[in-house]
Scaffold this motif. Sequence first.
Motif, PDB file in Angstrom:
ATOM      1  N   UNK A   1       8.530 -16.087 -66.801  1.00 58.31           N
ATOM      2  CA  UNK A   1       8.402 -16.919 -68.000  1.00 58.31           C
ATOM      3  C   UNK A   1       7.582 -18.182 -67.729  1.00 58.31           C
ATOM      4  N   UNK A   2       7.497 -18.577 -66.468  1.00 54.93           N
ATOM      5  CA  UNK A   2       6.718 -19.769 -66.113  1.00 54.93           C
ATOM      6  C   UNK A   2       5.240 -19.460 -65.894  1.00 54.93           C
ATOM      7  N   UNK A   3       4.886 -18.192 -65.979  1.00 56.35           N
ATOM      8  CA  UNK A   3       3.486 -17.794 -65.810  1.00 56.35           C
ATOM      9  C   UNK A   3       2.800 -17.844 -67.172  1.00 56.35           C
TER      10      UNK A   3
ATOM     11  N   UNK B   1       9.980 -12.581 -68.312  1.00 55.87           N
ATOM     12  CA  UNK B   1      11.404 -12.726 -68.064  1.00 55.87           C
ATOM     13  C   UNK B   1      11.597 -13.813 -67.014  1.00 55.87           C
ATOM     14  N   UNK B   2      12.761 -14.411 -66.980  1.00 57.10           N
ATOM     15  CA  UNK B   2      13.032 -15.486 -66.034  1.00 57.10           C
ATOM     16  C   UNK B   2      13.254 -14.914 -64.635  1.00 57.10           C
ATOM     17  N   UNK B   3      12.273 -15.117 -63.737  1.00 56.94           N
ATOM     18  CA  UNK B   3      12.347 -14.542 -62.396  1.00 56.94           C
ATOM     19  C   UNK B   3      13.472 -15.158 -61.564  1.00 56.94           C
TER      20      UNK B   3
ATOM     21  N   UNK C   1       7.118  -9.067 -56.413  1.00 59.20           N
ATOM     22  CA  UNK C   1       6.995  -9.073 -54.941  1.00 59.20           C
ATOM     23  C   UNK C   1       6.427 -10.413 -54.454  1.00 59.20           C
ATOM     24  N   UNK C   2       5.383 -10.893 -55.109  1.00 58.71           N
ATOM     25  CA  UNK C   2       4.786 -12.171 -54.729  1.00 58.71           C
ATOM     26  C   UNK C   2       5.787 -13.309 -54.896  1.00 58.71           C
ATOM     27  N   UNK C   3       6.530 -13.291 -55.993  1.00 61.09           N
ATOM     28  CA  UNK C   3       7.515 -14.342 -56.247  1.00 61.09           C
ATOM     29  C   UNK C   3       8.599 -14.345 -55.173  1.00 61.09           C
ATOM     30  N   UNK C   4       9.137 -13.180 -54.854  1.00 62.99           N
ATOM     31  CA  UNK C   4      10.228 -13.113 -53.883  1.00 62.99           C
ATOM     32  C   UNK C   4       9.778 -13.536 -52.485  1.00 62.99           C
TER      33      UNK C   4
END
Length: 607
Positions: A313-315, A329-331, A362-365
């Motif tokens: 959601x922040x993207x 969606x909120x990651x 994957x990048x976020x985690x």
Amino acid sequence: MGSNSSRIGDLPKNEYLKKLSGTESVSENDPFWNQLLSFSFPAPTSSTELKLLEEATISVCRSLVENNPRTGNLGALIKVFLSRTKELKLSAECQNHIFIWQTHNALFIICCLLKVFICQMSEEELQLHFTYEEKSGNYSSDSEDLLEELLCCLMQLITDIPLLDITYEISVEAISTMVVFLSCQLFHKEVLRQSISHKYLMRGPCLPYTSKLVKTLLYNFIRQEKPPPPGTHVFPQQSDGGGLLYGLASGVATGLWTVFTLGGVGSKATASPELSSPLANQSLLLLLVLANLTDASDAPNPYRQAIMSFKNTQDSSPFPSSIPHAFQINFNSLYTALCEQQTSDQATLLLYTLLHQNSNIRTYMLARTDMENLVLPILEILYHVEERNSHHVYMALIILLILTEDDGFNRSIHEVILKNITWYSERVLTEISLGSLLILVVIRTIQYNMTRTRDKYLHTNCLAALANMSAQFRSLHQYAAQRIISLFSLLSKKHNKVLEQATQSLRGSLSSNDVPLPDYVITFFSSRLLQAGAELSVERVLEIIKQGVIALPKDRLKKFPELKFKYVEEEQPEEFFIPYVWSLVYNSAVGLYWNPQDIQLFTMDSD
């Protein structure tokens, strides 16, 4: 069924069910439906009771299968439900408890009937029962397809009806009915690649709901909403104690909340945590089923596309026009839920699916600074390998392999210091890095596999994960370093034994020029250590090796290319994942029971 409270044993004699399944047609406008849908009986709370319910209603279902071609009563029941759902959202806002209760009962009956129909007939025969024309008294491909309309209605109900105490139950039932609708796969030995159910979900009026449905199911999993307190939410207690209607509603509510709380078919004692939220549990199972549907001949699976492409959601970057069914969606919330729910197979499978298929996730985690919250539950799964099923262990291991493909991850895990890992019982670990703990658990899994299961796939992936991490080993715990050396010694002995057997089988067919020379690196350092004498301290050994590195002739060294082992999915992953997903549905779905003797997709024990 009907306005009188019923017991499971009384169902075959119930006059309302007899009329529904009998030879007389019932119009969708007949007052009979209000009577039928005002029923209450204690809902089953175990697989045994669910089995009794199916056995008690099988005669009713068989009669309906036989008589429906002439009466069209199944279609009439579905039309009653469809007409009620048009007012469901308003009823929820107005707190119309009775209307919602009766609508749920209609869906409950439909779900029970649909499950039996799917088990006993082909998809083509099932479709005919949903395309009955009352006026002509026959079936027609040109008539309105009630099955497709029912599916669209269920998707609307799941995505649009607000989640309140009074709608919780019907939301769970709608998701369960969609699972039942797709359960035709259970009764085929081979993976279904061309299916009527797939056609409905992948094109036509259901398709626009794809991203909204996936998003809703994910948020249901994230929120882990528990069911409301038993019996207190359906009808407010009146000062005079209510009356017959209040008693009936309270009874059915209590029974249904009991099945939610205690679990349903195939539930095990160890499975109780994930069943604390039946809505989250059923949502996750449906999401996994949808994600693993095979592609249509002319189009890819849209639900898998949605899972592959959703963003944080922040993207704020726009979605490419080439990506269909995208949403946000909120990651952070999703990450937290995934970390907390890894005790269940289905949550681990979701984590694998997202890591493997969604590059945004994957990048976020991998960028998180608290990766221990995700890695520790995965390590605990591997540590208790003897208590887990093989599929759960495989998924956990593949997740580690995917993570170790990233050098940043391999570096950062050695910077995270953990204290008092209570579930690691071989040795007291008062302080250890996450990287050293990961090494210990993977090596333990390798040794367990070598002595017990001897699974080549498990062995290869464990070693691949270690190899990926090896270039970034830093400040290892003494015990982890010791286990690495012990593993190397064990594998070397096995390798030498195999090599010796292979050499002997050749019986001297190799010439002297073909005999491999001893490894010069190893020989150089061994001679220096022997010259230094015996009983060397760790510090002295390290000093000798450092001096040797400076003196080692560089022209004698062989340069090895840097290797990185990547997880590659099988050519036909559905042959593994579809039976796996449906085994999870069989064992974990709340309030659903299938006779194990009827199941063809995989072998199940009768208990």
